[in-house]
Design a protein around this motif. Structure first.
Motif, PDB file in Angstrom:
ATOM      1  N   LEU A 123      32.934  49.400  42.960  1.00  0.00           N
ATOM      2  CA  LEU A 123      34.386  49.228  43.030  1.00  0.00           C
ATOM      3  C   LEU A 123      34.771  47.884  43.628  1.00  0.00           C
ATOM      4  O   LEU A 123      35.664  47.186  43.128  1.00  0.00           O
ATOM      5  CB  LEU A 123      34.982  50.368  43.861  1.00  0.00           C
ATOM      6  CG  LEU A 123      36.499  50.523  43.868  1.00  0.00           C
ATOM      7  CD1 LEU A 123      36.962  51.048  42.520  1.00  0.00           C
ATOM      8  CD2 LEU A 123      36.921  51.472  44.981  1.00  0.00           C
ATOM      9  N   MET A 124      34.096  47.516  44.710  1.00  0.00           N
ATOM     10  CA  MET A 124      34.442  46.295  45.426  1.00  0.00           C
ATOM     11  C   MET A 124      33.971  45.028  44.709  1.00  0.00           C
ATOM     12  O   MET A 124      34.305  43.916  45.118  1.00  0.00           O
ATOM     13  CB  MET A 124      33.857  46.334  46.840  1.00  0.00           C
ATOM     14  CG  MET A 124      34.544  47.331  47.767  1.00  0.00           C
ATOM     15  SD  MET A 124      36.291  46.913  48.082  1.00  0.00           S
ATOM     16  CE  MET A 124      37.120  48.132  47.063  1.00  0.00           C
ATOM     17  N   ASN A 125      33.187  45.187  43.664  1.00  0.00           N
ATOM     18  CA  ASN A 125      32.709  44.031  42.907  1.00  0.00           C
ATOM     19  C   ASN A 125      33.181  44.094  41.463  1.00  0.00           C
ATOM     20  O   ASN A 125      32.424  43.826  40.532  1.00  0.00           O
ATOM     21  CB  ASN A 125      31.185  43.947  42.981  1.00  0.00           C
ATOM     22  CG  ASN A 125      30.698  43.493  44.346  1.00  0.00           C
ATOM     23  OD1 ASN A 125      30.717  42.305  44.657  1.00  0.00           O
ATOM     24  ND2 ASN A 125      30.283  44.442  45.174  1.00  0.00           N
ATOM     25  N   LEU A 126      34.460  44.433  41.307  1.00  0.00           N
ATOM     26  CA  LEU A 126      35.084  44.419  39.994  1.00  0.00           C
ATOM     27  C   LEU A 126      35.792  43.079  39.780  1.00  0.00           C
ATOM     28  O   LEU A 126      36.440  42.553  40.695  1.00  0.00           O
ATOM     29  CB  LEU A 126      36.097  45.558  39.867  1.00  0.00           C
ATOM     30  CG  LEU A 126      35.530  46.981  39.822  1.00  0.00           C
ATOM     31  CD1 LEU A 126      36.664  47.992  39.720  1.00  0.00           C
ATOM     32  CD2 LEU A 126      34.561  47.152  38.659  1.00  0.00           C
ATOM     33  N   GLY A 173      31.258  44.805  37.933  1.00  0.00           N
ATOM     34  CA  GLY A 173      31.854  45.201  36.667  1.00  0.00           C
ATOM     35  C   GLY A 173      33.000  44.305  36.264  1.00  0.00           C
ATOM     36  O   GLY A 173      33.528  43.524  37.067  1.00  0.00           O
ATOM     37  N   VAL A 174      33.386  44.419  35.012  1.00  0.00           N
ATOM     38  CA  VAL A 174      34.486  43.631  34.451  1.00  0.00           C
ATOM     39  C   VAL A 174      35.521  44.593  33.867  1.00  0.00           C
ATOM     40  O   VAL A 174      35.172  45.532  33.141  1.00  0.00           O
ATOM     41  CB  VAL A 174      33.990  42.672  33.352  1.00  0.00           C
ATOM     42  CG1 VAL A 174      35.163  41.903  32.744  1.00  0.00           C
ATOM     43  CG2 VAL A 174      32.949  41.719  33.911  1.00  0.00           C
ATOM     44  N   THR A 183      40.804  33.605  42.643  1.00  0.00           N
ATOM     45  CA  THR A 183      39.664  34.510  42.580  1.00  0.00           C
ATOM     46  C   THR A 183      39.760  35.397  41.350  1.00  0.00           C
ATOM     47  O   THR A 183      40.870  35.642  40.843  1.00  0.00           O
ATOM     48  CB  THR A 183      39.578  35.390  43.833  1.00  0.00           C
ATOM     49  OG1 THR A 183      38.429  36.259  43.741  1.00  0.00           O
ATOM     50  CG2 THR A 183      40.822  36.251  43.989  1.00  0.00           C
ATOM     51  N   GLN A 184      38.617  35.881  40.879  1.00  0.00           N
ATOM     52  CA  GLN A 184      38.579  36.815  39.757  1.00  0.00           C
ATOM     53  C   GLN A 184      38.364  38.249  40.233  1.00  0.00           C
ATOM     54  O   GLN A 184      38.294  39.165  39.416  1.00  0.00           O
ATOM     55  CB  GLN A 184      37.465  36.425  38.779  1.00  0.00           C
ATOM     56  CG  GLN A 184      37.745  35.142  37.991  1.00  0.00           C
ATOM     57  CD  GLN A 184      38.943  35.276  37.069  1.00  0.00           C
ATOM     58  OE1 GLN A 184      39.249  36.344  36.558  1.00  0.00           O
ATOM     59  NE2 GLN A 184      39.660  34.169  36.873  1.00  0.00           N
ATOM     60  N   LEU A 185      38.236  38.458  41.532  1.00  0.00           N
ATOM     61  CA  LEU A 185      38.015  39.796  42.073  1.00  0.00           C
ATOM     62  C   LEU A 185      39.280  40.641  42.021  1.00  0.00           C
ATOM     63  O   LEU A 185      40.387  40.145  42.263  1.00  0.00           O
ATOM     64  CB  LEU A 185      37.538  39.707  43.521  1.00  0.00           C
ATOM     65  CG  LEU A 185      36.072  39.335  43.762  1.00  0.00           C
ATOM     66  CD1 LEU A 185      35.841  38.987  45.230  1.00  0.00           C
ATOM     67  CD2 LEU A 185      35.152  40.481  43.354  1.00  0.00           C
ATOM     68  N   ILE A 227      37.275  42.582  49.683  1.00  0.00           N
ATOM     69  CA  ILE A 227      38.025  42.942  50.876  1.00  0.00           C
ATOM     70  C   ILE A 227      37.278  43.992  51.695  1.00  0.00           C
ATOM     71  O   ILE A 227      36.530  44.803  51.150  1.00  0.00           O
ATOM     72  CB  ILE A 227      39.429  43.465  50.490  1.00  0.00           C
ATOM     73  CG1 ILE A 227      40.329  43.570  51.726  1.00  0.00           C
ATOM     74  CG2 ILE A 227      39.331  44.812  49.761  1.00  0.00           C
ATOM     75  CD1 ILE A 227      41.774  43.881  51.382  1.00  0.00           C
ATOM     76  N   GLU A 228      37.473  43.979  52.987  1.00  0.00           N
ATOM     77  CA  GLU A 228      36.906  44.993  53.876  1.00  0.00           C
ATOM     78  C   GLU A 228      37.997  46.027  54.165  1.00  0.00           C
ATOM     79  O   GLU A 228      39.005  45.717  54.805  1.00  0.00           O
ATOM     80  CB  GLU A 228      36.417  44.340  55.172  1.00  0.00           C
ATOM     81  CG  GLU A 228      35.926  45.324  56.222  1.00  0.00           C
ATOM     82  CD  GLU A 228      34.821  46.227  55.713  1.00  0.00           C
ATOM     83  OE1 GLU A 228      35.086  47.446  55.597  1.00  0.00           O
ATOM     84  OE2 GLU A 228      33.725  45.716  55.425  1.00  0.00           O
TER      85      GLU A 228
END
Length: 373
Positions: free
Chosen positions: A217-220, A235-236, A278-280, A292-293
């Motif tokens: 989730l955090m690396n979408l 993921g994209v 950013t692309q996140l 994000i934390e």
């Protein structure tokens, strides 16, 4: 060529000694009480040596178990596993190297590994707690992978001493199942929506809707990054397909995650107000190239909602539980969560008992006729 010689002991007993000499291989010698057995062994062994199958007398005696572990660390780990998984496996491999590394591959046996199992069960972790059954299973899972390469790819062994589950593993405890009931879900959803962190609510809804892991989730991303993460799945988002495509998942395969309902609506809203640096999907306010934390905001929401004993990972259990209670099969739940087998989702089987009963009742009603009275 094989040379068979007839021998007679001092007591008059007859036996036959076979010696096989082939260029490039160590001589092989064996004795038999019957000539037929001697001839059979000579024929099979000579053929095996020529075909490279007689590992016990060739490669298995040339290499130690430490050699196998070292080759695995240099040739397999960097290619097959993420940086994070490499860090997890290396201490385990060091332990096995110290435990059995001095033995040549030909001498490895099931009793040796059984002794190692017993040693591990007496071992303590860094926190001082005894090793759990799950930890022992992880140690054996890693070393089984080493032995698989030694057998299938390097031909240092003819067969693994851990084949056919010859070593009995300690019984694992039942997996934790903690999921939100309806009231808890409503309270926690409201608390996340009212959070001072605007990204907590969409992250929570997306996690609950899809069952994705926190790392996934955090690396979408809105589009594939030039340098994707190597330590976790990423993921994209494909809004034109109403889906997310995950790469580098835990089971090593890509996974398509459908977006629907409120989750799709919230992702579309995020796309309209997303940052240009950013692309996140969920970037850190201070470091936009990092996720994000959410820990502080999450713990606050749990306290406000008065939801106890609930972790972020339990959102994934909640998704699976809701799927089961709404009639999803174990295979369907496994596909949604990204599990290769049904073993991990069997814990939810009891939640779908009503659905199973309905299916069985429907089948019986169609094939049997019940006569009253």
């Amino acid at each position: 060529m094989a040379n068979i010689r007839k021998r007679i002991t001092k007591t008059g007993e007859v036996y036959y000694t076979v010696q096989i000499r082939l260029k490039g291989y160590d001589p092989q010698t064996e004795s038999f009480g019957r000539l037929t057995d001697a001839r059979k062994w000579a024929q099979l062994t000579e053929a095996a040596i020529k075909e490279g199958r007689h590992f016990k007398t060739t490669e298995a005696k040339k290499h130690t178990f430490a050699d196998a572990i070292d080759r695995y660390c240099s040739d397999v780990l960097p290619v097959k596993f993420t940086t994070k998984e490499q860090r997890n496996r290396r201490p385990i491999l060091v332990w096995w190297r110290e435990a059995l590394g001095v033995h040549v591959m030909a001498d490895l046996s099931s009793p040796m590994f059984a002794q190692c199992r017993d040693t591990l069960l007496k071992k303590t972790s860094k926190t001082g707690k005894p090793f759990s059954a799950d930890s022992v299973k992880k140690y054996f899972g890693v070393i089984q992978n080493v032995l698989k390469y030694a057998v299938n790819e390097w031909h240092w062994l003819e067969q693994s001493p851990l084949r056919d589950k010859r070593i009995e593993m300690p019984e694992l405890p039942a997996g934790r199942i903690r999921f939100l009931d309806d009231d808890e879900r409503k309270r926690l959803t409201a608390a996340c929506k009212e959070s001072a962190n605007p990204l907590l609510y969409p992250a929570f809804i997306l996690a609950l809707s899809t069952g994705m892991r926190q790392g996934e989730l955090m690396n979408l991303y809105w589009k594939a990054p030039a340098n994707p993460p190597t330590e976790t799945a990423w993921g994209v988002v494909h809004l034109e397909q109403n889906a997310i495509l995950l790469h580098g998942t835990k089971n090593g395969e890509r996974r398509r995650v459908p977006l629907t309902g409120l989750a799709l609506q919230l992702v579309k809203e995020l796309s309209r107000v997303r940052r240009i640096d950013t692309q996140l999907l969920f970037p850190s306010p201070e470091c936009p190239l990092q996720p994000i934390e959410l820990k502080k905001a999450w713990l606050t929401a749990l306290k406000v909602a008065e939801v106890d004993n609930f972790r972020w990972h339990d959102i994934r259990h909640t998704t699976a539980s809701y799927l089961a209670m709404n009639g999803a099969s174990l295979a369907e739940i496994a596909e949604v969560l990204g599990h290769k087998t049904l073993a991990m989702v069997k814990r939810y089987a009891h939640l779908s008992d009503g659905h199973v009963s309905n299916v069985v009742a429907s089948m019986n009603a169609k094939i049997f006729v019940v006569c009253d009275g």
